[in-house]
Design an enzyme around this catalytic site. Sequence first.
Site, short mmCIF file in Angstrom:
data_model
loop_
_atom_site.label_atom_id
_atom_site.label_comp_id
_atom_site.label_asym_id
_atom_site.label_seq_id
_atom_site.Cartn_x
_atom_site.Cartn_y
_atom_site.Cartn_z
N ASP A 161 0.91 -1.23 -0.09
CA ASP A 161 -0.08 0.07 -0.29
C ASP A 161 0.99 1.35 0.00
O ASP A 161 1.80 1.59 1.05
CB ASP A 161 -0.84 -0.01 1.18
CG ASP A 161 -1.86 1.24 1.32
OD1 ASP A 161 -1.69 2.24 0.69
OD2 ASP A 161 -2.77 1.01 2.05
N HIS A 162 0.98 1.84 -0.98
CA HIS A 162 1.96 3.00 -1.17
C HIS A 162 1.49 4.21 -0.43
O HIS A 162 2.27 5.07 -0.16
CB HIS A 162 2.15 3.50 -2.68
CG HIS A 162 2.89 2.53 -3.46
ND1 HIS A 162 4.07 3.03 -4.08
CD2 HIS A 162 3.13 1.22 -3.64
CE1 HIS A 162 4.83 2.06 -4.56
NE2 HIS A 162 4.32 1.22 -4.49
N ARG A 163 0.26 4.23 0.27
CA ARG A 163 0.07 5.19 1.25
C ARG A 163 1.10 4.91 2.58
O ARG A 163 1.13 5.87 3.19
CB ARG A 163 -1.40 5.38 1.70
CG ARG A 163 -2.41 5.53 0.47
CD ARG A 163 -3.80 5.53 0.89
NE ARG A 163 -4.02 3.95 1.24
CZ ARG A 163 -5.08 3.44 1.84
NH1 ARG A 163 -6.04 4.24 2.05
NH2 ARG A 163 -5.19 2.45 2.28
#
Length: 189
Positions: A161-163
């Site tokens: 999850d690039h967040r």
Amino acid sequence: MPHLTLRKQVNESATRRITVNDLIVKAVGLALMDTPAANSTWTDEAQLQHTAADISVAIAVDGGLLTPVVRSVDSQSLSAVSAAIGDFVERAKAGKIRQEELTGGSFSVTNLGMLGTRQFSAILNPPQSAILAVGAAEPRAVVVDGALTVATVMTCTLSADHRVIDGAVAAQWMQAFKARIENPLTILI
């Protein structure tokens, strides 16, 4: 593959059979300690960084998949991790996993290697930051010191999850995992 040799040696004297998946889960937990930024989860309010490696392990059951959480993988012995996973497998197949055992992990491991799957991508389990998809360990042609040879190779694919984990942190974590799995004594000490 070095971890296969170590596994064979450990199993010669172990009271409980250690699986390749046990070694992978332990290496994942230690790699999270090596890369603390990867040991995080996402919430609407904040990104939470965890101090222990709580790893969800995918277990196939009739009608679906369960992912119970092995707590504090980083501080448990390999035998304890193996026993926890074995207990979850038995209870998952008997329908006896408790709801609280399915929550709280920061990272998941799913392994289809034992079914002969060479490589695959896995879908994240929110709010976890990442999931490692593990393929089969199989003989493949590789180059070692400029010479072509055969080695046992396993393909692992990380979904993140690039967040929470950007590409740089994901790459750092993969390097840490690779170092652990290719040098399996670091899993034991």
